[in-house]
Design an enzyme around this catalytic site. Structure first.
Site, PDB file in Angstrom:
ATOM      1  N   ASN A 152      65.961  -1.813   1.391  1.00  0.00           N
ATOM      2  CA  ASN A 152      64.882  -1.859   2.402  1.00  0.00           C
ATOM      3  C   ASN A 152      63.515  -2.184   1.806  1.00  0.00           C
ATOM      4  O   ASN A 152      62.685  -2.809   2.468  1.00  0.00           O
ATOM      5  CB  ASN A 152      64.855  -0.574   3.247  1.00  0.00           C
ATOM      6  CG  ASN A 152      64.476   0.656   2.480  1.00  0.00           C
ATOM      7  OD1 ASN A 152      64.623   0.722   1.260  1.00  0.00           O
ATOM      8  ND2 ASN A 152      63.997   1.660   3.185  1.00  0.00           N
ATOM      9  N   GLU A 251      65.562   9.951  -4.382  1.00  0.00           N
ATOM     10  CA  GLU A 251      64.730   9.675  -3.200  1.00  0.00           C
ATOM     11  C   GLU A 251      65.703   9.292  -2.101  1.00  0.00           C
ATOM     12  O   GLU A 251      66.251   8.180  -2.105  1.00  0.00           O
ATOM     13  CB  GLU A 251      63.761   8.508  -3.478  1.00  0.00           C
ATOM     14  CG  GLU A 251      62.727   8.781  -4.553  1.00  0.00           C
ATOM     15  CD  GLU A 251      61.609   9.686  -4.077  1.00  0.00           C
ATOM     16  OE1 GLU A 251      61.553   9.996  -2.872  1.00  0.00           O
ATOM     17  OE2 GLU A 251      60.806  10.105  -4.916  1.00  0.00           O
ATOM     18  N   CYS A 285      62.455   4.769   4.908  1.00  0.00           N
ATOM     19  CA  CYS A 285      62.865   6.173   4.797  1.00  0.00           C
ATOM     20  C   CYS A 285      61.835   7.120   5.398  1.00  0.00           C
ATOM     21  O   CYS A 285      62.181   8.227   5.785  1.00  0.00           O
ATOM     22  CB  CYS A 285      63.106   6.517   3.336  1.00  0.00           C
ATOM     23  SG  CYS A 285      61.678   6.192   2.319  1.00  0.00           S
ATOM     24  N   GLU A 459      57.956  10.378  -7.102  1.00  0.00           N
ATOM     25  CA  GLU A 459      57.595   9.066  -7.667  1.00  0.00           C
ATOM     26  C   GLU A 459      56.148   8.794  -7.284  1.00  0.00           C
ATOM     27  O   GLU A 459      55.706   9.146  -6.189  1.00  0.00           O
ATOM     28  CB  GLU A 459      58.506   7.976  -7.101  1.00  0.00           C
ATOM     29  CG  GLU A 459      59.938   8.140  -7.588  1.00  0.00           C
ATOM     30  CD  GLU A 459      60.868   7.009  -7.162  1.00  0.00           C
ATOM     31  OE1 GLU A 459      60.573   6.326  -6.164  1.00  0.00           O
ATOM     32  OE2 GLU A 459      61.886   6.818  -7.844  1.00  0.00           O
TER      33      GLU A 459
HETATM   34  N1  LIG Z   1      63.316   8.629  -0.169  1.00  0.00           N
HETATM   35  C1  LIG Z   1      62.989   7.379  -0.446  1.00  0.00           C
HETATM   36  O1  LIG Z   1      62.032   7.098  -1.166  1.00  0.00           O
HETATM   37  C2  LIG Z   1      63.803   6.250   0.111  1.00  0.00           C
HETATM   38  C3  LIG Z   1      63.316   4.949   0.014  1.00  0.00           C
HETATM   39  C4  LIG Z   1      64.064   3.905   0.538  1.00  0.00           C
HETATM   40  C5  LIG Z   1      65.297   4.165   1.144  1.00  0.00           C
HETATM   41  N2  LIG Z   1      65.741   5.426   1.224  1.00  0.00           N
HETATM   42  C6  LIG Z   1      67.013   5.719   1.902  1.00  0.00           C
HETATM   43  O2  LIG Z   1      68.005   4.764   1.554  1.00  0.00           O
HETATM   44  C7  LIG Z   1      68.932   4.587   2.612  1.00  0.00           C
HETATM   45  C8  LIG Z   1      69.110   3.120   2.896  1.00  0.00           C
HETATM   46  O3  LIG Z   1      69.446   2.447   1.739  1.00  0.00           O
HETATM   47  P1  LIG Z   1      70.942   1.955   1.453  1.00  0.00           P
HETATM   48  O4  LIG Z   1      71.682   1.719   2.711  1.00  0.00           O
HETATM   49  O5  LIG Z   1      70.831   0.801   0.504  1.00  0.00           O
HETATM   50  O6  LIG Z   1      71.546   3.223   0.708  1.00  0.00           O
HETATM   51  P2  LIG Z   1      72.876   3.320  -0.151  1.00  0.00           P
HETATM   52  O7  LIG Z   1      72.934   4.717  -0.637  1.00  0.00           O
HETATM   53  O8  LIG Z   1      74.054   2.773   0.551  1.00  0.00           O
HETATM   54  O9  LIG Z   1      72.619   2.308  -1.359  1.00  0.00           O
HETATM   55  C9  LIG Z   1      71.581   2.517  -2.281  1.00  0.00           C
HETATM   56  C10 LIG Z   1      72.024   1.969  -3.617  1.00  0.00           C
HETATM   57  O10 LIG Z   1      73.160   2.689  -4.071  1.00  0.00           O
HETATM   58  C11 LIG Z   1      74.201   1.789  -4.408  1.00  0.00           C
HETATM   59  N3  LIG Z   1      75.490   2.438  -4.145  1.00  0.00           N
HETATM   60  C12 LIG Z   1      76.178   2.467  -2.994  1.00  0.00           C
HETATM   61  N4  LIG Z   1      77.317   3.176  -3.171  1.00  0.00           N
HETATM   62  C13 LIG Z   1      77.344   3.593  -4.459  1.00  0.00           C
HETATM   63  C14 LIG Z   1      78.253   4.370  -5.235  1.00  0.00           C
HETATM   64  N5  LIG Z   1      79.380   4.850  -4.738  1.00  0.00           N
HETATM   65  N6  LIG Z   1      77.953   4.605  -6.526  1.00  0.00           N
HETATM   66  C15 LIG Z   1      76.813   4.132  -7.054  1.00  0.00           C
HETATM   67  N7  LIG Z   1      75.908   3.393  -6.373  1.00  0.00           N
HETATM   68  C16 LIG Z   1      76.171   3.131  -5.084  1.00  0.00           C
HETATM   69  C17 LIG Z   1      73.947   0.581  -3.536  1.00  0.00           C
HETATM   70  O11 LIG Z   1      74.590  -0.550  -4.064  1.00  0.00           O
HETATM   71  C18 LIG Z   1      72.434   0.501  -3.580  1.00  0.00           C
HETATM   72  O12 LIG Z   1      72.021  -0.121  -4.765  1.00  0.00           O
HETATM   73  C19 LIG Z   1      68.330   5.328   3.785  1.00  0.00           C
HETATM   74  O13 LIG Z   1      68.970   6.563   3.930  1.00  0.00           O
HETATM   75  C20 LIG Z   1      66.885   5.526   3.364  1.00  0.00           C
HETATM   76  O14 LIG Z   1      66.247   6.618   3.968  1.00  0.00           O
HETATM   77  C21 LIG Z   1      65.044   6.476   0.715  1.00  0.00           C
HETATM   78  N1  LIG Z   2      58.612   1.933   1.149  1.00  0.00           N
HETATM   79  C1  LIG Z   2      58.644   3.256   1.580  1.00  0.00           C
HETATM   80  C2  LIG Z   2      59.756   3.969   0.928  1.00  0.00           C
HETATM   81  C3  LIG Z   2      60.956   4.158   1.778  1.00  0.00           C
HETATM   82  O1  LIG Z   2      61.577   3.361   2.423  1.00  0.00           O
HETATM   83  C4  LIG Z   2      57.345   3.832   1.145  1.00  0.00           C
HETATM   84  O2  LIG Z   2      57.085   3.838  -0.056  1.00  0.00           O
HETATM   85  O3  LIG Z   2      56.600   4.239   2.023  1.00  0.00           O
END
Ligand SMILES: NC(=O)c1ccc[n+]([C@@H]2O[C@H](COP(=O)([O-])OP(=O)(O)OC[C@H]3O[C@@H](n4cnc5c(N)ncnc54)[C@H](O)[C@@H]3O)[C@@H](O)[C@H]2O)c1
Ligand SMILES: N[C@@H](CC=O)C(=O)O
Length: 479
Positions: A152, A251, A285, A459
């Site tokens: 994202n 995160e 997120c 972070e």
């Molecule tokens: N808290 C934050 O700062 C933050 C920021 C951005 C996104 N997010 C969260 O991320 C999610 C969306 O992202 P997404 O759909 O890419 O998440 P995801 O967990 O599916 O994937 C994230 C990463 O993990 C990898 N991955 C997937 N399965 C794996 C496994 N079994 N082992 C190791 N790596 C694996 C993916 O290839 C990708 O690189 C949402 O829940 C969002 O809230 C959180």
């Molecule tokens: N880009 C967002 C992170 C989560 O998706 C932010 O830093 O606000």
């Protein structure tokens, strides 16, 4: 139209490497191929760690001033290629070009800030209770870091990890999301152009995330895993980190409440919720997931909010004036539809139509539902799309309790003109980030992260640098 097809390799020990298997990166607005990249394996993952472990020997011994200079040069190269990176990001991720430009600037702000902060990793001298002793505390880099990032924010989620890691003296192996590897590889090209030594940054692109990341989780040379993504994958990695007792930063997902108090400035509240809810088509997120409006202002708020939402322009992110791009894939569209249907079935009123804006691409129109209740899916799960549920509340304490009644605790928002309410809400919301009259709180110099199942660690800011440092205590007896 998608621009020229990009063909890229992975970066391992300063070399651009291909693999036996490769995969196409698709444009979610057109379903066209944007680029083709190698699909790395466990063997590539190991090569990445070999390179990072070898580079750590010299990178960790460079002075903070030398590392800062590399980060500063990387910042300038990205700045000079900003538009190019943003265009590629829009094509592989879908976000409007203006947002992509904003993200590259935001991503780059971490390089700038940590280039400066690298020079402020201070130790301590603690007063001793024995005259001949000197008690010293030193900060040292943790070692090789594995960074796994989501689609994202394909640039910012990488620099928010890599900039502090490099500033601290760590070297990194990175696995970007399979939807958005091109932005990551462009950042790596910029790092090379900036002269960052080989092996300091390594990137493995892959269609097999578990194979690559498991290799890193099992390797005792990898001292830290820093992950941004979904809560289920974060939990899995935390369990795997236990075997080699790696440091862990997570995160994860959010479910942000957005509270609009009775005394809020309504124009500002509508503007804030629009920014928070619809950035990146709702795929952030920290996006507002649940909007709570005080009963006494609900009609006025709904009228202004539904009008602002109806005015949003949906389209290809490269088209001028687009404010909402496509969702990342069909599963994302189906999740939003499921939340909408569930809300309708449980009595929500729907304002607008969620019909597809185009027959090609994963488009959805932004939509508001009112009379939302806490038993609806959209109030319990991260929607990650342009659906905005509005729920009514009457009492501040009650809405805090409803907002906190979830396993998640990333970001929360409050709009009020009262200082008392600002303190009441910000002190009682169980969230790592609270935006008070602020729909966009994320900045490089402040700590970003969640409580409860939204994550571990922070972070950004000096807090983000600490995550990549070990604390060593030296007791020096001079007698
Ligand atoms: N808290 C934050 O700062 C933050 C920021 C951005 C996104 N997010 C969260 O991320 C999610 C969306 O992202 P997404 O759909 O890419 O998440 P995801 O967990 O599916 O994937 C994230 C990463 O993990 C990898 N991955 C997937 N399965 C794996 C496994 N079994 N082992 C190791 N790596 C694996 C993916 O290839 C990708 O690189 C949402 O829940 C969002 O809230 C959180
Ligand atoms: N880009 C967002 C992170 C989560 O998706 C932010 O830093 O606000």
């Amino acid at each position: 139209m998608t621009e020229q097809l990009l063909e890229k390799g992975m970066l391992l020990n300063g070399q651009w490497v291909q693999a036996e298997e490769s995969f196409f990166v698709k444009n979610p607005a057109t379903w066209e191929n944007v680029g083709v990249v190698p699909s790395g394996t466990a063997a590539h993952a190991k090569q990445a760690v070999d390179a990072a472990a070898s580079a750590f020997v010299t990178w960790s011994k460079a002075t903070a001033y030398e590392r800062a200079a590399f980060l500063e040069r990387w910042f300038h190269v990205i700045e000079s290629r900003l538009e190019e990176i943003a265009r590629v990001m829009t094509q592989e991720q879908g976000k409007p070009l203006t947002e992509a430009i904003g993200e590259v600037r935001y991503a780059n702000s971490f390089l700038k800030w940590y280039a400066e902060e690298a020079k402020r990793v201070y130790g301590e001298i603690i007063p001793a209770s024995v005259g001949s002793k000197r008690l010293l505390v030193q900060k040292q880099p943790v070692g090789v870091v594995a960074a796994v990032t989501p689609w994202n924010f394909p640039a910012a989620m990488i620099t928010r990890k890599v900039a502090p890691a490099l500033a601290a003296g760590c070297t990194v192996v990175i696995k970007p999301a399979e939807h958005t590897p091109l932005t990551a590889l462009l950042l790596a090209e910029c790092a090379q152009e900036a002269g960052i030594p080989e092996g300091v940054i390594n990137i493995v692109t892959t269609l097999h995330p578990a194979e690559v990341v498991d290799t890193w989780m099992e390797d005792s040379r990898v001292k830290k895993i820093t992950f941004t993504g979904s809560t289920p994958v974060g939990k899995l990695l935390m369990r795997k980190a236990a075997d080699t007792v790696k440091k862990v930063s997570l995160e994860l997902g959010g479910l942000a409440p957005f509270i609009i108090a009775e005394d809020a400035n309504l124009d500002e509240a509508v503007q804030g919720v629009m920014q928070s809810k619809f950035r990146n088509a709702g795929q952030t997120c920290v996006c507002a997931n649940r909007i709570y409006v005080h009963e006494n202002i609900k009609d006025e708020f709904l009228e202004a909010f539904t009008q602002a939402v109806a005015d949003l322009r949906v389209g290809n992110g490269l088209d001028e004036g687009t404010e909402i791009g496509p969702l990342i894939n069909e599963a994302a569209v189906q999740k939003v539809k499921r939340h909408l249907e569930d809300a309708q079935a449980k009595g929500a009123a729907v304002h607008g139509e969620a019909v597809l804006a185009s027959s090609v691409g994963h488009f959805m129109k932004p939509i508001v539902v009112s009379n939302a209740t806490d038993d609806m899916l959209c109030m319990q799960e991260e929607t990650f799309g342009p659906l905005a549920p509005v729920s009514i509340y009457t009492d501040d304490a009650e809405v805090v309790q409803r907002a906190n009644n979830t396993p998640f605790g990333l970001a929360a928002y409050v709009y009020t003109q009262s200082l008392q309410k600002a303190f009441f809400f910000s002190e009682n919301l169980e969230y790592g980030i609270v935006g008070v009259n602020d729909g966009l709180p994320s900045v490089a110099q402040a700590p970003f992260g969640g409580m409860k199942e939204s994550g571990l660690g922070r972070e950004g800011g000096h807090h983000g640098l600490e995550e990549f440092l070990e604390t060593k205590y030296v007791s020096l007896n001079l007698k």
